[in-house]
Motif scaffolding. Structure first.
Motif, PDB file in Angstrom:
ATOM      1  N   GLN A   1     -32.646  -3.021 -52.131  1.00  0.00           N
ATOM      2  CA  GLN A   1     -33.198  -3.946 -50.984  1.00  0.00           C
ATOM      3  C   GLN A   1     -34.308  -3.149 -50.318  1.00  0.00           C
ATOM      4  O   GLN A   1     -35.132  -3.992 -49.820  1.00  0.00           O
ATOM      5  CB  GLN A   1     -31.791  -3.920 -50.259  1.00  0.00           C
ATOM      6  CG  GLN A   1     -32.009  -4.640 -48.809  1.00  0.00           C
ATOM      7  CD  GLN A   1     -30.859  -4.812 -48.125  1.00  0.00           C
ATOM      8  OE1 GLN A   1     -29.982  -3.999 -48.117  1.00  0.00           O
ATOM      9  NE2 GLN A   1     -30.774  -5.657 -46.900  1.00  0.00           N
ATOM     10  N   TRP A   2     -34.213  -1.926 -50.193  1.00  0.00           N
ATOM     11  CA  TRP A   2     -35.407  -1.269 -49.401  1.00  0.00           C
ATOM     12  C   TRP A   2     -36.705  -1.471 -50.071  1.00  0.00           C
ATOM     13  O   TRP A   2     -37.700  -1.443 -49.359  1.00  0.00           O
ATOM     14  CB  TRP A   2     -34.791   0.063 -49.133  1.00  0.00           C
ATOM     15  CG  TRP A   2     -33.837   0.347 -48.110  1.00  0.00           C
ATOM     16  CD1 TRP A   2     -33.275  -0.445 -47.018  1.00  0.00           C
ATOM     17  CD2 TRP A   2     -32.724   1.438 -48.139  1.00  0.00           C
ATOM     18  NE1 TRP A   2     -32.319   0.149 -46.652  1.00  0.00           N
ATOM     19  CE2 TRP A   2     -31.692   1.214 -47.235  1.00  0.00           C
ATOM     20  CE3 TRP A   2     -32.569   2.463 -48.867  1.00  0.00           C
ATOM     21  CZ2 TRP A   2     -30.761   2.040 -46.996  1.00  0.00           C
ATOM     22  CZ3 TRP A   2     -31.491   3.295 -48.696  1.00  0.00           C
ATOM     23  CH2 TRP A   2     -30.686   2.995 -47.699  1.00  0.00           C
ATOM     24  N   ASP A   3     -36.523  -1.159 -51.374  1.00  0.00           N
ATOM     25  CA  ASP A   3     -37.812  -1.319 -52.166  1.00  0.00           C
ATOM     26  C   ASP A   3     -38.478  -2.623 -51.951  1.00  0.00           C
ATOM     27  O   ASP A   3     -39.443  -3.081 -51.885  1.00  0.00           O
ATOM     28  CB  ASP A   3     -37.545  -0.974 -53.471  1.00  0.00           C
ATOM     29  CG  ASP A   3     -37.380   0.319 -54.064  1.00  0.00           C
ATOM     30  OD1 ASP A   3     -37.454   1.034 -53.165  1.00  0.00           O
ATOM     31  OD2 ASP A   3     -36.930   0.653 -55.107  1.00  0.00           O
ATOM     32  N   SER A   4     -37.753  -3.840 -52.155  1.00  0.00           N
ATOM     33  CA  SER A   4     -37.941  -4.982 -51.735  1.00  0.00           C
ATOM     34  C   SER A   4     -38.540  -5.387 -50.390  1.00  0.00           C
ATOM     35  O   SER A   4     -39.556  -6.007 -50.118  1.00  0.00           O
ATOM     36  CB  SER A   4     -36.825  -6.010 -52.280  1.00  0.00           C
ATOM     37  OG  SER A   4     -37.390  -7.377 -51.749  1.00  0.00           O
ATOM     38  N   GLN A   5     -37.892  -4.896 -49.479  1.00  0.00           N
ATOM     39  CA  GLN A   5     -38.366  -4.734 -48.113  1.00  0.00           C
ATOM     40  C   GLN A   5     -39.787  -4.017 -48.112  1.00  0.00           C
ATOM     41  O   GLN A   5     -40.776  -4.485 -47.044  1.00  0.00           O
ATOM     42  CB  GLN A   5     -37.391  -4.314 -47.209  1.00  0.00           C
ATOM     43  CG  GLN A   5     -36.199  -5.020 -46.908  1.00  0.00           C
ATOM     44  CD  GLN A   5     -35.139  -4.391 -46.101  1.00  0.00           C
ATOM     45  OE1 GLN A   5     -35.127  -3.194 -46.031  1.00  0.00           O
ATOM     46  NE2 GLN A   5     -34.134  -5.098 -45.600  1.00  0.00           N
ATOM     47  N   ASP A   6     -40.058  -3.037 -48.307  1.00  0.00           N
ATOM     48  CA  ASP A   6     -41.142  -2.158 -48.568  1.00  0.00           C
ATOM     49  C   ASP A   6     -42.457  -3.179 -49.325  1.00  0.00           C
ATOM     50  O   ASP A   6     -43.467  -3.103 -48.654  1.00  0.00           O
ATOM     51  CB  ASP A   6     -41.059  -0.892 -49.337  1.00  0.00           C
ATOM     52  CG  ASP A   6     -40.468   0.103 -48.557  1.00  0.00           C
ATOM     53  OD1 ASP A   6     -40.095   0.015 -47.325  1.00  0.00           O
ATOM     54  OD2 ASP A   6     -39.844   1.115 -48.999  1.00  0.00           O
ATOM     55  N   ARG A   7     -41.896  -3.810 -50.307  1.00  0.00           N
ATOM     56  CA  ARG A   7     -43.066  -4.684 -50.943  1.00  0.00           C
ATOM     57  C   ARG A   7     -43.384  -5.883 -50.188  1.00  0.00           C
ATOM     58  O   ARG A   7     -44.681  -5.830 -49.884  1.00  0.00           O
ATOM     59  CB  ARG A   7     -42.579  -5.143 -52.418  1.00  0.00           C
ATOM     60  CG  ARG A   7     -42.442  -4.001 -53.576  1.00  0.00           C
ATOM     61  CD  ARG A   7     -42.190  -4.805 -54.688  1.00  0.00           C
ATOM     62  NE  ARG A   7     -40.920  -5.284 -54.895  1.00  0.00           N
ATOM     63  CZ  ARG A   7     -39.793  -4.627 -55.153  1.00  0.00           C
ATOM     64  NH1 ARG A   7     -39.926  -3.400 -55.375  1.00  0.00           N
ATOM     65  NH2 ARG A   7     -38.772  -5.332 -55.120  1.00  0.00           N
ATOM     66  N   ASP A   8     -42.490  -6.390 -49.423  1.00  0.00           N
ATOM     67  CA  ASP A   8     -42.602  -7.277 -48.381  1.00  0.00           C
ATOM     68  C   ASP A   8     -43.509  -7.032 -47.640  1.00  0.00           C
ATOM     69  O   ASP A   8     -44.513  -7.731 -46.948  1.00  0.00           O
ATOM     70  CB  ASP A   8     -41.450  -7.930 -48.048  1.00  0.00           C
ATOM     71  CG  ASP A   8     -40.856  -8.927 -49.000  1.00  0.00           C
ATOM     72  OD1 ASP A   8     -41.344  -9.189 -50.025  1.00  0.00           O
ATOM     73  OD2 ASP A   8     -39.617  -9.067 -48.825  1.00  0.00           O
ATOM     74  N   TRP A   9     -43.337  -5.795 -46.822  1.00  0.00           N
ATOM     75  CA  TRP A   9     -44.164  -5.330 -45.759  1.00  0.00           C
ATOM     76  C   TRP A   9     -45.450  -4.879 -46.226  1.00  0.00           C
ATOM     77  O   TRP A   9     -46.277  -5.350 -45.413  1.00  0.00           O
ATOM     78  CB  TRP A   9     -43.462  -3.907 -45.039  1.00  0.00           C
ATOM     79  CG  TRP A   9     -43.850  -3.558 -43.939  1.00  0.00           C
ATOM     80  CD1 TRP A   9     -43.614  -4.041 -42.700  1.00  0.00           C
ATOM     81  CD2 TRP A   9     -44.957  -2.472 -43.873  1.00  0.00           C
ATOM     82  NE1 TRP A   9     -44.331  -3.159 -41.708  1.00  0.00           N
ATOM     83  CE2 TRP A   9     -45.062  -2.363 -42.471  1.00  0.00           C
ATOM     84  CE3 TRP A   9     -45.595  -1.857 -44.687  1.00  0.00           C
ATOM     85  CZ2 TRP A   9     -46.042  -1.416 -41.980  1.00  0.00           C
ATOM     86  CZ3 TRP A   9     -46.590  -0.823 -44.229  1.00  0.00           C
ATOM     87  CH2 TRP A   9     -46.923  -0.653 -42.978  1.00  0.00           C
ATOM     88  N   ASN A  10     -45.598  -4.337 -47.205  1.00  0.00           N
ATOM     89  CA  ASN A  10     -46.801  -3.961 -47.859  1.00  0.00           C
ATOM     90  C   ASN A  10     -47.674  -5.351 -48.189  1.00  0.00           C
ATOM     91  O   ASN A  10     -49.036  -5.186 -47.714  1.00  0.00           O
ATOM     92  CB  ASN A  10     -46.802  -3.271 -49.065  1.00  0.00           C
ATOM     93  CG  ASN A  10     -46.512  -1.679 -48.526  1.00  0.00           C
ATOM     94  OD1 ASN A  10     -46.616  -1.264 -47.577  1.00  0.00           O
ATOM     95  ND2 ASN A  10     -45.737  -1.173 -49.629  1.00  0.00           N
ATOM     96  N   GLU A  11     -47.188  -6.139 -48.406  1.00  0.00           N
ATOM     97  CA  GLU A  11     -47.973  -7.455 -48.966  1.00  0.00           C
ATOM     98  C   GLU A  11     -48.323  -8.139 -47.562  1.00  0.00           C
ATOM     99  O   GLU A  11     -49.444  -8.734 -47.352  1.00  0.00           O
ATOM    100  CB  GLU A  11     -47.192  -8.393 -49.697  1.00  0.00           C
ATOM    101  CG  GLU A  11     -46.830  -8.077 -50.829  1.00  0.00           C
ATOM    102  CD  GLU A  11     -45.990  -8.847 -51.838  1.00  0.00           C
ATOM    103  OE1 GLU A  11     -45.534  -9.864 -51.366  1.00  0.00           O
ATOM    104  OE2 GLU A  11     -45.751  -8.517 -53.083  1.00  0.00           O
ATOM    105  N   ARG A  12     -47.497  -8.337 -46.502  1.00  0.00           N
ATOM    106  CA  ARG A  12     -47.711  -8.694 -45.000  1.00  0.00           C
ATOM    107  C   ARG A  12     -48.822  -7.961 -44.353  1.00  0.00           C
ATOM    108  O   ARG A  12     -49.737  -8.549 -43.822  1.00  0.00           O
ATOM    109  CB  ARG A  12     -46.328  -8.893 -44.417  1.00  0.00           C
ATOM    110  CG  ARG A  12     -45.606  -9.986 -44.574  1.00  0.00           C
ATOM    111  CD  ARG A  12     -44.485 -10.105 -43.645  1.00  0.00           C
ATOM    112  NE  ARG A  12     -44.095  -9.011 -43.110  1.00  0.00           N
ATOM    113  CZ  ARG A  12     -42.821  -8.509 -43.658  1.00  0.00           C
ATOM    114  NH1 ARG A  12     -42.424  -9.116 -44.553  1.00  0.00           N
ATOM    115  NH2 ARG A  12     -42.463  -7.465 -43.093  1.00  0.00           N
TER     116      ARG A  12
END
Length: 68
Positions: free
Chosen positions: A47-58
């Protein structure tokens, strides 16, 4: 009483017999939660890895959009 999961032994421990150091995960409220510690940690990491990827993309796509 709290429960702990020992990653070295694969055993659930209590406050009374808990190993010290980095090999234990917890505390958990129940023995069942402690027994599921590795699965819980794996799910949280995903979950945290997914949130990090989303944050980095945004962050990359939204650079300079802070004025909105």
């Amino acid at each position: 009483m709290s429960f702990w999961y020992n990653v070295d032994t694969g055993q659930v421990e209590t406050d009374d017999n808990r190993s010290r150091g980095e090999q234990v995960l917890g505390p958990y409220a129940t023995e069942a939660e402690a027994r599921a510690a590795l699965d819980t940690a794996h799910k949280k990491t995903e979950q945290w890895d997914s949130q990090d990827r989303d944050w980095n993309e945004r962050g990359a796509a939204g650079a300079g959009d802070d004025d909105a």
